[in-house]
Design a protein around this motif. Structure first.
Motif, short mmCIF file in Angstrom:
data_model
loop_
_atom_site.label_atom_id
_atom_site.label_comp_id
_atom_site.label_asym_id
_atom_site.label_seq_id
_atom_site.Cartn_x
_atom_site.Cartn_y
_atom_site.Cartn_z
N ARG A 222 43.12 -63.99 -9.99
CA ARG A 222 41.73 -63.61 -9.76
C ARG A 222 41.33 -63.70 -8.30
NH1 ARG A 222 37.73 -66.72 -13.34
NH2 ARG A 222 39.05 -68.52 -12.85
N VAL A 223 42.08 -64.43 -7.50
CA VAL A 223 41.71 -64.58 -6.09
C VAL A 223 41.90 -63.26 -5.34
CG1 VAL A 223 42.21 -65.81 -3.94
CG2 VAL A 223 42.28 -67.04 -6.11
N HIS B 259 37.18 -65.35 -0.61
CA HIS B 259 36.76 -65.11 -1.98
C HIS B 259 36.47 -66.46 -2.62
CE1 HIS B 259 36.06 -62.98 -5.56
NE2 HIS B 259 37.22 -63.20 -6.18
N VAL C 56 36.26 -68.39 -6.35
CA VAL C 56 36.62 -68.32 -7.76
C VAL C 56 36.32 -69.67 -8.39
CG1 VAL C 56 38.48 -67.98 -9.42
CG2 VAL C 56 38.41 -66.59 -7.33
N ASP C 57 35.50 -69.66 -9.44
CA ASP C 57 35.13 -70.90 -10.15
C ASP C 57 34.59 -71.96 -9.20
OD1 ASP C 57 37.97 -70.60 -12.41
OD2 ASP C 57 35.95 -69.70 -12.53
#
Length: 652
Positions: A288-289, A315, A317-318
């Motif tokens: 997802r990164v 980026h 993520v979470d």
């Protein structure tokens, strides 16, 4: 005359700097005047200040000035320094990744070019039974290559696939016209003149994708076949895994900017791969990164400025922020490869946070250090005085009168004592580690410090066959014991014939005859040593076989020619050695042994120049003229068989 290293080691010991071992350059480099007692006594007489008050005053001022200045300087420049370090670390990480990738791809190019040249020049035919062994042996040194196909214009092909280990290969012959995928590749290659990288290919048989380097083979204007070498994307994914430290850092490689070439996630392949989709799309890879790599926002972290050409993005993520760095690889025009890695933002900022904490601790320790200075000064001065008295005795070469320093509870002082005692033991063992034979000859010939000169010398190279493979089944201790025993055996034969051992190169020995002392016939002496080595190896092998060990096989090369001999090296490390083209020719002679008789227990090859200087009693076999690397003209090679007594030299 170069300075003798003993004096430097004594000074290091007095300064409290540990000496882990004594290193001697060469007996010919020692300047005995550096340790004359009058210099030591002169320095002692000129000293007016006591050690204790000097140490208290100097250490106190040093702590006050240096620590205070460093703290102030760190607050001014520390942040920028740490951030610059992070920036350079980014460039270094990408450089390491690029170098590793190039080693993989360049290995495929080099081996493919070598094999294709051998076939194109007619050294091997497609029908030759030995072709498989040749190509398998060629790619054995390049574990990056997963396999290859070598085909003639009619579609008859030899396929070699690497097994589970680097030394296992599966060879078979096939008709590529019956394989649609291979037939299409063959038709495309036939239209090309120059080697090129083809697009990634997925093979259902192996369920793996690979990059492939394709080499059309032409004899002038006649197409004679092609060679295709495969570099598995799984191997590249393993490389990315080795360079990664998830979740802190993850390395990846992209084909273009939207397909995954290598990633730790794909090290075992993926069921979604197929002939139509050999590489996974980045957006569906599961990372997802970088799933939307091309549309990630640029990095705006203050103080981090990647070098020109590096793409920097970020980026989240979470709730975890990541920095992404990438760079396109040039030099492979047919392969649009992008390498990169992403790293946790807090991992990049960690050095800066550590700097703040270190500054706070340093302030606290500043006051403590001032108090400890006075206490430490008293504990240091006693051992230093004893070390100084011992150094004075060493300066007069009264080694036996110097008592070892006692152990101390202070680590640095205890290190000083251990280093001093080690130095003392080393000086007492002087004769063991200094080449006495060479020193004696240099002194006898008046060659100490005489520089270099040109002489005609006989040169010998020896090397064990298959030494690296033999060591794989040995422990480190067994390897050391084996090498020491072998080198002792060879050295004894060389020195018995008046040779000078130049150096040990792993399991190899380089020696020469004719310097520093002159020899009437250096070629004969070198050949006598060579036959003695062969006899010693044969006797030693009988014992090894009797004890269940593998016999040792050795190659020897002997040549004679003009070289530069004498003191060669840096000012603080001089070696008595030789340089010249004759040295290279000798090493090439030794290497020819694996071509002329690769299965021989021992083989000695000599040049025509050596052969013509041999007296009666030597038996030689002509092995023809050979071209060796670095030589435009061939070498007339003879194999030295024996030196039987009372038998005139003969040539077969």
């Amino acid at each position: 005359m170069p300075r003798r290293p003993v004096a430097r080691d004594i000074v290091l010991a007095l300064e409290g700097r540990p000496i882990h071992k004594l290193r001697w350059t060469n007996a010919a480099t020692i300047n005995m005047s550096d340790l004359e007692p009058k210099r030591i006594s002169s320095s002692r007489d000129n000293a007016r200040l006591g050690l204790m008050p000097t140490l208290l005053l100097s250490m106190g001022l040093l702590v006050l000035v240096s620590v205070g200045s460093i703290l102030a300087l760190n607050w001014i420049t520390g942040r920028s320094v740490v951030q610059e370090f992070a920036t350079r670390l980014i460039a270094r990480g990408l450089t390491i990744q690029e170098m590793a990738l190039r080693r993989h791809l360049d290995a495929a190019v080099d081996q493919a070019t070598f094999i294709a040249t051998a076939v194109g020049d007619g050294h091997y035919l497609f029908s030759d039974p030995g072709l498989g062994d040749f190509v398998s042996g060629t790619i054995a040194a390049a574990p990056q290559i997963g396999g290859f196909i070598l085909a003639d214009p009619n579609g008859n092909a030899l396929r070699v696939v690497r097994g589970k280990t680097n030394t296992e290969f599966r060879l078979d012959r096939l008709d590529i016209t019956s394989d649609r995928q291979l037939a299409e590749v063959a038709d495309e290659i036939r239209t090309r003149k120059d080697p090129y990288w083809g697009p990634p290919v997925y093979r259902e048989a192996t369920q793996a994708a690979s990059l492939n380097y394709r080499v059309p083979i032409w004899k002038r204007d006649l197409y004679v076949g092609f060679l295709a070498v495969a570099v598995s994307t799984r191997a590249l994914s393993k490389l990315s895994t080795e360079l990664s430290d998830p979740p802190r850092l993850v390395a990846f490689m992209l084909y273009g900017q939207d397909r995954v070439l290598a990633h730790p996630f794909t090290v075992d392949g993926d069921r979604r791969q197929s002939e139509d989709t050999p590489l996974l799309m980045l957006r569906t890879s599961g990372d997802r990164v970088i799933a939307n790599f091309s549309s990630l926002p640029p990095l705006d972290e203050a103080g981090i400025a990647p070098p020109v050409g590096i793409l920097a993005r970020q980026h989240t993520v979470d709730g975890e922020r990541y920095f992404v760095f990438a760079r396109e690889i040039s030099g492979y025009s047919d392969l649009p490869i992008t390498i990169g890695f992403y790293v946790l933002a807090r991992a990049v900022d960690a050095p800066l946070r550590l700097f703040y904490w270190a500054s706070i601790i340093a302030l606290a320790m500043f006051g403590v250090s001032l108090i400890a200075t006075a206490l430490m000064a008293g504990a240091i001065t006693g051992p230093i005085r004893r070390a100084a008295r011992g150094a004075a005795a060493i300066g007069t070469f009264d080694f036996d009168k110097v008592a070892p320093l006692a152990r101390s509870r202070i680590r640095e002082i205890n290190g000083l004592a251990q280093s001093f005692n080690a130095m003392l033991d080393g000086l007492r063992a002087f004769g063991r580690y200094v080449p006495r034979t060479l020193v004696t000859r240099l002194v006898k010939e008046g060659r100490v410090g005489a520089g270099t000169e040109e002489r005609k010398l006989a040169i010998m190279f020896t090397d064990i066959v298959g030494f690296t493979a033999a060591c794989e089944s040995m422990t480190a201790g067994e390897v050391a014991e084996f090498i020491n025993q072998h080198l002792a055996l060879v050295a004894a034969c060389v020195e018995q014939e008046g040779g000078t051992i130049d150096k040990f190169i792993g399991d190899a020995v380089m020696a020469f005859w004719g310097a520093p002392g002159r020899v009437d016939n250096p070629a004969a002496s070198a050949c006598r040593a060579a036959t003695a080595i062969q006899q010693a190896i044969a006797a030693d092998n009988e014992q090894r076989i009797a004890t269940g060990l593998e016999p040792v096989r050795i190659r020897i090369g002997v040549h004679i020619g003009n070289v530069i001999v004498g003191d060669i090296g840096a000012p603080n490390r001089i070696n008595y050695t030789i340089v010249g083209d004759a040295v290279n020719a000798t090493q090439r002679l030794e290497s020819l042994g694996k071509v002329i008789d690769p299965d021989a227990e021992s083989i000695t090859l000599i040049s025509r120049e050596v052969f013509e200087m041999l007296p009666d009693g030597f038996r030689c076999i002509s092995r023809g003229t050979h071209l060796v690397k670095g030589k435009h003209e061939g070498l007339d090679v003879y194999q030295l068989v024996d030196r039987p007594k009372d038998v005139a030299r003969n040539t077969v």
